[in-house]
Design an enzyme around this catalytic site. Structure first.
Site, PDB file in Angstrom:
ATOM      1  N   GLY A   1     -20.800  -8.939  49.010  1.00 15.68           N
ATOM      2  CA  GLY A   1     -21.779  -9.462  48.061  1.00 15.68           C
ATOM      3  C   GLY A   1     -23.028 -10.043  48.696  1.00 15.68           C
ATOM      4  O   GLY A   1     -24.125  -9.949  48.132  1.00 15.68           O
TER       5      GLY A   1
ATOM      6  N   THR B   1     -13.197  -6.291  43.050  1.00 17.22           N
ATOM      7  CA  THR B   1     -14.223  -6.321  42.011  1.00 17.22           C
ATOM      8  C   THR B   1     -14.150  -5.133  41.073  1.00 17.22           C
ATOM      9  O   THR B   1     -13.932  -4.015  41.523  1.00 17.22           O
ATOM     10  CB  THR B   1     -15.625  -6.334  42.656  1.00 17.22           C
TER      11      THR B   1
ATOM     12  N   ARG C   1     -17.525 -20.268  47.792  1.00 14.18           N
ATOM     13  CA  ARG C   1     -18.392 -19.107  48.022  1.00 14.18           C
ATOM     14  C   ARG C   1     -18.517 -18.272  46.734  1.00 14.18           C
ATOM     15  O   ARG C   1     -17.545 -18.014  46.050  1.00 14.18           O
ATOM     16  CB  ARG C   1     -17.805 -18.260  49.148  1.00 14.18           C
ATOM     17  N   VAL C   2     -19.728 -17.868  46.432  1.00 12.66           N
ATOM     18  CA  VAL C   2     -19.968 -17.001  45.282  1.00 12.66           C
ATOM     19  C   VAL C   2     -20.702 -15.762  45.793  1.00 12.66           C
ATOM     20  O   VAL C   2     -21.647 -15.874  46.574  1.00 12.66           O
ATOM     21  CB  VAL C   2     -20.811 -17.726  44.212  1.00 12.66           C
ATOM     22  N   GLY C   3     -20.259 -14.611  45.354  1.00 13.13           N
ATOM     23  CA  GLY C   3     -20.869 -13.365  45.806  1.00 13.13           C
ATOM     24  C   GLY C   3     -21.909 -12.838  44.832  1.00 13.13           C
ATOM     25  O   GLY C   3     -22.499 -13.580  44.047  1.00 13.13           O
ATOM     26  N   ASP C   4     -22.106 -11.546  44.888  1.00  9.20           N
ATOM     27  CA  ASP C   4     -23.121 -10.903  44.043  1.00  9.20           C
ATOM     28  C   ASP C   4     -22.680 -10.736  42.599  1.00  9.20           C
ATOM     29  O   ASP C   4     -23.514 -10.613  41.693  1.00  9.20           O
ATOM     30  CB  ASP C   4     -23.450  -9.512  44.612  1.00  9.20           C
TER      31      ASP C   4
ATOM     32  N   GLY D   1     -18.428  -4.538  46.953  1.00 11.53           N
ATOM     33  CA  GLY D   1     -18.526  -4.603  48.408  1.00 11.53           C
ATOM     34  C   GLY D   1     -18.978  -5.983  48.850  1.00 11.53           C
ATOM     35  O   GLY D   1     -18.811  -6.963  48.111  1.00 11.53           O
TER      36      GLY D   1
END
Ligand code: ASP
Length: 346
Positions: free
Chosen positions: A259, A205, A233-236, A257
């Protein structure tokens, strides 16, 4: 149990020490607060220098923070060694899926998630912000929007390094997000985040925040998400308030980091609201980290989350779960960029 006295005993301005780091023997200064002159651009990790190099010419010439952070994202997405963009690590099915967002200090924002075969997700995020009434577009809809706006569809093949690492990972196929340290893995031609011996995941990231000469703040995040994540999957990173939050009245914050942990505490929104009540950027980042630790201290020790924030008064602060979270700062004082390491909980 969190030690509340430890939590309240927070160093203030001017504390500075040097901490040892990676296996190259590099050391970076750790500052509890860094007062900088605007314009300034701050990005996560050592590879944030590449992002800052994209942003700095715009800021230096009196350009807008918003244009500068978009340029930062594009520079990272163009550079295979930055661990983001199409050359980054794929999901566990071997597909690179990208997330990004952009936010201006007046509250304008846009994001894209689960995007495939797109070279510059940060620019698509900006288009979502400027050309649609929405904040977040996802998957094939985001891709269609992108093509309709004249962005080309790339082939979507894995880079050599990514393919090599994915095949290595497939041998065990374990998905265990863990602490990360940005490092060069021996045997790879590119500068990549290090993998632990057990092949577990790390970061991919780039988060950037900037303040222009006029004092306007903006930020962006671009990522391929956690390496070998579940498909979909989707993170922050594309989620405003989690991976990025900017408010001209207060400041800007971004994260890298694991998410899921950042989403659970609305990480960067928490930080900006803490700063609004008078906490310094480092204190605010530390409070966000404390909330992650509070949930599950044992688990928190085994992974990484890092936050970095820039106040409207030009103070930079950061904090991470475990050691090794670095950030890069570029302004007139550091025109080539300077890397600092954040203080950490563990
Ligand atoms: N925050 C990113 C995510 O969870 C990963 C990272 O920072 O490496 O998708």
């Amino acid at each position: 149990m969190i030690d509340r006295r430890k939590f309240l005993h927070i160093p203030l301005l001017g504390v500075s020490l040097v901490s040892a780091r990676n296996f190259f023997g590099q050391t970076f200064e750790t500052r509890s607060a860094l007062k900088v002159k605007r314009p300034v651009v701050v990005s996560t990790w050592d590879s944030g220098i590449t992002a800052n190099n994209g942003a700095w010419p715009i800021l230096q010439n009196g350009g807008r923070a918003l244009d500068a952070v978009e340029a930062a994202g594009r520079a990272s997405e163009d550079e295979p060694s930055c661990c983001v963009g199409l050359a980054a690590w794929p999901d566990r099915d071997g597909k690179v899926t990208l997330d990004a967002c952009i936010m201006d200090g007046n509250g304008d924002c846009g994001g894209v998630s689960f995007l495939e075969r797109i070279k510059h997700p940060v620019s698509v995020a900006r288009k979502v912000m400027e050309k649609t009434p929405h904040v977040l577009l996802s998957g094939s809809g985001a891709q269609e929007f992108e093509v309709a706006n004249g962005f080309p569809l790339e082939l979507g093949e894995l880079s050599d390094d990514a393919e090599k690492e994915w095949k290595e990972w497939l041998k065990k196929s374990e998905y265990k997000p863990k602490a990360n340290i940005e490092n060069l893995k021996p045997g790879l031609s590119q500068f990549r985040p290090a993998f632990f011996d057990d092949g577990t995941a790390n970061h991919d990231t780039m988060g950037t925040v900037a303040m222009d000469a006029g004092g306007r703040l903006s930020g962006m995040v671009t990522t391929s998400g956690m390496a070998f994540k579940m498909r979909g999957r989707v993170g922050d990173s594309p989620i405003v308030g989690a991976g990025l939050f900017v408010d001209n009245e207060v400041g800007a914050a971004t994260s890298s980091g694991v998410g899921e942990e950042v989403i659970r505490i609305c990480g960067t929104h928490t930080i900006i609201e803490q700063m609004r009540t008078g906490r310094s950027p480092e204190q605010a980042c530390r409070e966000a980290i404390r909330r992650i630790v509070k949930r599950d201290p044992a688990k928190a020790k085994e992974m990484q989350v890092g936050f970095v924030a820039l106040s409207r008064t030009g103070i930079i602060g950061a904090f991470s779960l475990v050691k090794g979270f670095t950030f890069s700062v570029t302004n007139a004082q550091y025109p080539k960029g300077k890397i600092f390491e954040a203080n950490s909980w563990f």
